[in-house]
Motif scaffolding. Sequence first.
Motif, PDB file in Angstrom:
ATOM      1  N   MET A   1      53.061  31.852  78.077  1.00 13.73           N
ATOM      2  CA  MET A   1      51.909  32.504  77.770  1.00 13.73           C
ATOM      3  C   MET A   1      50.467  31.580  78.102  1.00 13.73           C
ATOM      4  SD  MET A   1      50.994  35.231  74.839  1.00 13.73           S
ATOM      5  CE  MET A   1      51.840  36.715  75.554  1.00 13.73           C
ATOM      6  N   ASP A   2      49.382  32.069  78.513  1.00 15.17           N
ATOM      7  CA  ASP A   2      48.428  31.444  78.488  1.00 15.17           C
ATOM      8  C   ASP A   2      47.929  31.229  76.980  1.00 15.17           C
ATOM      9  OD1 ASP A   2      45.174  32.479  78.545  1.00 15.17           O
ATOM     10  OD2 ASP A   2      45.523  31.072  79.885  1.00 15.17           O
ATOM     11  N   THR A   3      47.402  30.250  76.819  1.00 11.86           N
ATOM     12  CA  THR A   3      46.794  29.659  75.429  1.00 11.86           C
ATOM     13  C   THR A   3      45.831  30.548  74.883  1.00 11.86           C
ATOM     14  OG1 THR A   3      47.218  27.320  75.815  1.00 11.86           O
ATOM     15  CG2 THR A   3      45.704  27.690  74.101  1.00 11.86           C
ATOM     16  N   ILE A   4      44.826  30.897  75.625  1.00  9.02           N
ATOM     17  CA  ILE A   4      43.624  31.859  75.223  1.00  9.02           C
ATOM     18  C   ILE A   4      44.241  33.161  74.792  1.00  9.02           C
ATOM     19  CG2 ILE A   4      41.626  33.104  75.783  1.00  9.02           C
ATOM     20  CD1 ILE A   4      41.079  30.663  77.593  1.00  9.02           C
ATOM     21  N   LEU A   5      45.112  33.758  75.652  1.00  7.73           N
ATOM     22  CA  LEU A   5      45.767  35.024  75.508  1.00  7.73           C
ATOM     23  C   LEU A   5      46.584  34.926  74.043  1.00  7.73           C
ATOM     24  CD1 LEU A   5      46.475  37.947  76.163  1.00  7.73           C
ATOM     25  CD2 LEU A   5      48.206  37.449  77.626  1.00  7.73           C
ATOM     26  N   ALA A   6      47.427  33.914  73.926  1.00  7.23           N
ATOM     27  CA  ALA A   6      48.306  33.718  72.700  1.00  7.23           C
ATOM     28  C   ALA A   6      47.377  33.558  71.630  1.00  7.23           C
ATOM     29  CB  ALA A   6      48.967  32.430  73.208  1.00  7.23           C
ATOM     30  N   THR A   7      46.173  33.016  71.620  1.00  4.21           N
ATOM     31  CA  THR A   7      45.482  33.053  70.736  1.00  4.21           C
ATOM     32  C   THR A   7      44.810  34.164  70.086  1.00  4.21           C
ATOM     33  OG1 THR A   7      44.895  30.676  70.965  1.00  4.21           O
ATOM     34  CG2 THR A   7      43.446  31.736  69.556  1.00  4.21           C
ATOM     35  N   VAL A   8      44.317  34.920  70.999  1.00  3.57           N
ATOM     36  CA  VAL A   8      43.983  36.261  70.890  1.00  3.57           C
ATOM     37  C   VAL A   8      45.090  37.501  70.295  1.00  3.57           C
ATOM     38  CG1 VAL A   8      43.345  38.586  72.020  1.00  3.57           C
ATOM     39  CG2 VAL A   8      42.037  36.271  72.388  1.00  3.57           C
ATOM     40  N   VAL A   9      46.182  37.114  70.817  1.00  5.67           N
ATOM     41  CA  VAL A   9      47.216  37.992  70.182  1.00  5.67           C
ATOM     42  C   VAL A   9      47.644  37.576  68.731  1.00  5.67           C
ATOM     43  CG1 VAL A   9      49.833  38.310  70.358  1.00  5.67           C
ATOM     44  CG2 VAL A   9      48.610  38.489  72.410  1.00  5.67           C
ATOM     45  N   VAL A  10      47.614  36.302  68.628  1.00  8.19           N
ATOM     46  CA  VAL A  10      47.908  35.681  67.035  1.00  8.19           C
ATOM     47  C   VAL A  10      46.559  36.207  66.124  1.00  8.19           C
ATOM     48  CG1 VAL A  10      47.854  33.606  65.658  1.00  8.19           C
ATOM     49  CG2 VAL A  10      49.197  33.704  67.739  1.00  8.19           C
ATOM     50  N   GLY A  11      45.614  36.086  66.680  1.00  8.12           N
ATOM     51  CA  GLY A  11      44.343  36.644  65.806  1.00  8.12           C
ATOM     52  C   GLY A  11      44.478  38.139  65.664  1.00  8.12           C
ATOM     53  N   VAL A  12      44.564  38.794  66.401  1.00 10.61           N
ATOM     54  CA  VAL A  12      44.709  40.201  66.183  1.00 10.61           C
ATOM     55  C   VAL A  12      45.951  40.534  65.512  1.00 10.61           C
ATOM     56  CG1 VAL A  12      45.441  42.593  67.510  1.00 10.61           C
ATOM     57  CG2 VAL A  12      43.490  41.004  68.275  1.00 10.61           C
ATOM     58  N   GLY A  13      47.307  39.778  65.505  1.00  7.86           N
ATOM     59  CA  GLY A  13      48.296  40.169  64.755  1.00  7.86           C
ATOM     60  C   GLY A  13      47.924  39.792  63.398  1.00  7.86           C
ATOM     61  N   ALA A  14      47.382  38.527  63.075  1.00  5.55           N
ATOM     62  CA  ALA A  14      47.327  38.302  61.785  1.00  5.55           C
ATOM     63  C   ALA A  14      46.117  39.200  61.071  1.00  5.55           C
ATOM     64  CB  ALA A  14      46.297  36.945  61.715  1.00  5.55           C
ATOM     65  N   THR A  15      45.136  39.630  61.784  1.00  7.28           N
ATOM     66  CA  THR A  15      44.068  40.680  61.073  1.00  7.28           C
ATOM     67  C   THR A  15      44.869  42.129  60.866  1.00  7.28           C
ATOM     68  OG1 THR A  15      42.485  39.420  62.682  1.00  7.28           O
ATOM     69  CG2 THR A  15      41.884  41.798  61.756  1.00  7.28           C
ATOM     70  N   LEU A  16      45.814  42.590  61.828  1.00  6.75           N
ATOM     71  CA  LEU A  16      46.503  43.599  61.668  1.00  6.75           C
ATOM     72  C   LEU A  16      47.333  43.012  60.149  1.00  6.75           C
ATOM     73  CD1 LEU A  16      47.982  44.522  65.096  1.00  6.75           C
ATOM     74  CD2 LEU A  16      46.701  46.068  63.560  1.00  6.75           C
ATOM     75  N   PHE A  17      47.834  42.151  60.070  1.00 12.62           N
ATOM     76  CA  PHE A  17      48.794  41.812  58.852  1.00 12.62           C
ATOM     77  C   PHE A  17      47.849  41.886  57.799  1.00 12.62           C
ATOM     78  CE2 PHE A  17      50.478  38.853  55.841  1.00 12.62           C
ATOM     79  CZ  PHE A  17      51.906  39.327  55.598  1.00 12.62           C
ATOM     80  N   LEU A  18      46.505  41.431  57.787  1.00 17.48           N
ATOM     81  CA  LEU A  18      45.753  41.436  56.690  1.00 17.48           C
ATOM     82  C   LEU A  18      45.250  42.953  56.328  1.00 17.48           C
ATOM     83  CD1 LEU A  18      43.665  40.408  54.706  1.00 17.48           C
ATOM     84  CD2 LEU A  18      41.960  40.081  56.538  1.00 17.48           C
ATOM     85  N   ASP A  19      44.887  43.695  57.431  1.00 18.73           N
ATOM     86  CA  ASP A  19      44.742  45.215  57.211  1.00 18.73           C
ATOM     87  C   ASP A  19      45.908  45.837  56.426  1.00 18.73           C
ATOM     88  OD1 ASP A  19      42.482  44.774  58.466  1.00 18.73           O
ATOM     89  OD2 ASP A  19      43.121  45.548  60.216  1.00 18.73           O
ATOM     90  N   ALA A  20      47.239  45.536  56.827  1.00 15.58           N
ATOM     91  CA  ALA A  20      48.136  46.116  56.203  1.00 15.58           C
ATOM     92  C   ALA A  20      48.566  45.980  54.593  1.00 15.58           C
ATOM     93  CB  ALA A  20      49.861  45.679  56.938  1.00 15.58           C
ATOM     94  N   TRP A  21      48.104  44.527  54.638  1.00 23.48           N
ATOM     95  CA  TRP A  21      48.113  44.006  53.050  1.00 23.48           C
ATOM     96  C   TRP A  21      46.868  44.887  52.327  1.00 23.48           C
ATOM     97  CZ3 TRP A  21      49.222  41.911  48.731  1.00 23.48           C
ATOM     98  CH2 TRP A  21      48.531  41.380  47.945  1.00 23.48           C
ATOM     99  N   ASN A  22      45.608  45.060  52.903  1.00 25.72           N
ATOM    100  CA  ASN A  22      44.931  45.741  52.213  1.00 25.72           C
ATOM    101  C   ASN A  22      45.111  47.249  52.027  1.00 25.72           C
ATOM    102  OD1 ASN A  22      42.745  43.963  51.611  1.00 25.72           O
ATOM    103  ND2 ASN A  22      42.212  43.722  53.843  1.00 25.72           N
ATOM    104  N   LEU A  23      45.743  48.049  52.906  1.00 25.49           N
ATOM    105  CA  LEU A  23      46.292  49.059  52.709  1.00 25.49           C
ATOM    106  C   LEU A  23      47.169  49.016  51.397  1.00 25.49           C
ATOM    107  CD1 LEU A  23      46.098  52.035  53.787  1.00 25.49           C
ATOM    108  CD2 LEU A  23      48.009  51.566  55.245  1.00 25.49           C
TER     109      LEU A  23
END
Length: 162
Positions: free
Chosen positions: A1-23
């Motif tokens: 997978m392209d590094t930029i795309l992988a970085t975006v996926v990781v950033g979005v995934g981590a932010t989703l995890f944070l949002d689940a934590w906040n919920l």
Amino acid sequence: MDTILATVVVGVGATLFLDAWNLLRTRVFRTPAPNFGFIGRWVGHFASGRFRHDSIAAATPVRRELALGWLVHYAIGVAFAALLVAVAGTAWLARPTPLPALAVGVATVAAPFLVMQPGMGLGTAGSRAPRPNVVRLNSFANHAMFGLGLYLAAWLLASATG
């Protein structure tokens, strides 16, 4: 997978995890949920050259501030993931380990302490908040959980594509 795309996926995934934590935190511990509308309001005022407010709650609302706040929240998550990849190297994406992710997650607490909270009228590290230590603890916990989310998102991505 392209590094930029992988970085975006990781950033979005981590932010989703944070949002689940906040919920979970708001439901179980009855702590207030983050107000992304205030982040949108703060950023929305940048266009007019205003970067600091005495109270973001008292500032003039901006059009679509809630949507803007959520967009900024996720963009920051992707930017912090890019910081992690820049620090740990692109090889980290293929073989993620927890320490770099947690270190970057915790280090990024400097952003709210030194930029966002002062800009929104809460002072450096929430010093002007009614309960500064609660603001500090919440910020630290959120950024530590974001760091955990960086690792988990990268691990899931590496597992799925490896």
